[in-house]
Design an enzyme around this catalytic site. Sequence first.
Site, short mmCIF file in Angstrom:
data_model
loop_
_atom_site.label_atom_id
_atom_site.label_comp_id
_atom_site.label_asym_id
_atom_site.label_seq_id
_atom_site.Cartn_x
_atom_site.Cartn_y
_atom_site.Cartn_z
N ASP A 1 -11.15 2.93 4.76
CA ASP A 1 -11.51 1.65 4.49
C ASP A 1 -12.92 1.28 4.54
O ASP A 1 -13.47 0.31 4.12
CB ASP A 1 -10.69 0.74 5.59
CG ASP A 1 -10.01 -0.37 4.67
OD1 ASP A 1 -10.02 -0.59 3.71
OD2 ASP A 1 -9.33 -1.04 5.69
N GLN B 1 -4.87 -1.66 10.04
CA GLN B 1 -4.89 -2.94 9.37
C GLN B 1 -5.09 -4.13 10.03
O GLN B 1 -4.98 -4.51 11.52
CB GLN B 1 -3.12 -3.07 8.92
CG GLN B 1 -2.84 -4.40 8.19
CD GLN B 1 -3.48 -4.65 6.79
OE1 GLN B 1 -3.70 -3.60 6.12
NE2 GLN B 1 -3.91 -5.49 6.37
N LYS C 1 0.68 -1.27 -0.10
CA LYS C 1 0.02 -0.06 -0.02
C LYS C 1 0.89 1.22 0.02
O LYS C 1 0.70 2.13 -0.87
CB LYS C 1 -0.75 0.04 1.29
CG LYS C 1 -1.86 -1.04 1.22
CD LYS C 1 -2.95 -1.03 2.23
CE LYS C 1 -3.75 -2.37 2.14
NZ LYS C 1 -4.47 -2.84 3.39
#
Length: 288
Positions: free
Chosen positions: A121, A98, A54
Amino acid sequence: MTARILDGKGLAAQVEREVAAQAASLIKRYGVSPALAAVLMGDDPASVLYVKRKAEAFGRAGMRSETFHLPASTSEAELLALIADLNARPDIHGILPQQPMPAHINPRTVFERVDPAKDVDGLGPINMAALLVGRPRLVPCTPAGIMRLLEHAGIDVAGKDAVVIGRSVIVGRPMALLLLQANATVTMCHTRTRELTEHTRRADLLVVAAGKARLVTGEMVKLGAVVVDVGTNRVDGKLAGDVDFASVSERAEWITPVPGGVGPMTIAMLLRNTVQAAESQMRSARTV
Ligand code: NAD
């Protein structure tokens, strides 16, 4: 029949270029780079690799990313304090906690604390609710990437029988909502579903997000179906999807490969969500 490939790698590169152009214009207009803060707890090798990928993609698109790598022993209170700091920082536009997180951390609590404007997200309650009521804002990256992949291939899901295997908050549930929004008739399957094959055989569109290598084989798939494989499993040290590519590609009309299908699109949508979040934060900062 041999299925046509839904090329996530190629489309992700195109999305990256679009995002890079948008980022460059924001930098020019506001003098600030769109920026992501990735929060990683512990040393799960797959998570370390995802976060690295990422960060690299952000670099390629000319955007900033910071990684906060915390020990697995970090308390929930400490993690929430970091989230609060990041919420308050005007130079950070997206926050990505994460997953998976260590067992003593409840990921729902963490996502509840991320400022909805920075929830790139799309996993917090506000963005999920927006999707549920049909007014999507920041949409979870994996299902958003799948919709973009289908659209790009000219696959209209309206009226189609869509079956989603998996009901996680990160993939299965938002996937079903996006397909519903696009007027598909949606069935969700999960570990308690009886006769999985009866459902999959009816599917014009089958999205598989179970995390079980080769769960779906050719005889479970309708002739001419579109099959999207979200799974990322390690089998004998190699990456394998949830779909048995060899037998399913004999029956499907379209299929995503693993790797090179859904994975790159997920990262591309994270870039897109971050630039979108940055743009609205920069615009509203200017008007206050
Ligand atoms: P999860 O473990 O949270 O959820 C799995 C879901 O699948 C559950 O709802 C469960 O009920 C269902 N399921 C499991 N086994 C099943 C079976 N035999 N029959 C029917 N349903 C079954 O996983 P997740 O986070 O949703 O991820 C799913 C897979 O997708 C994993 O392999 C993960 O690594 C992968 N993933 C890939 C990406 C990407 O960008 N490529 C992104 C997210 C997740």
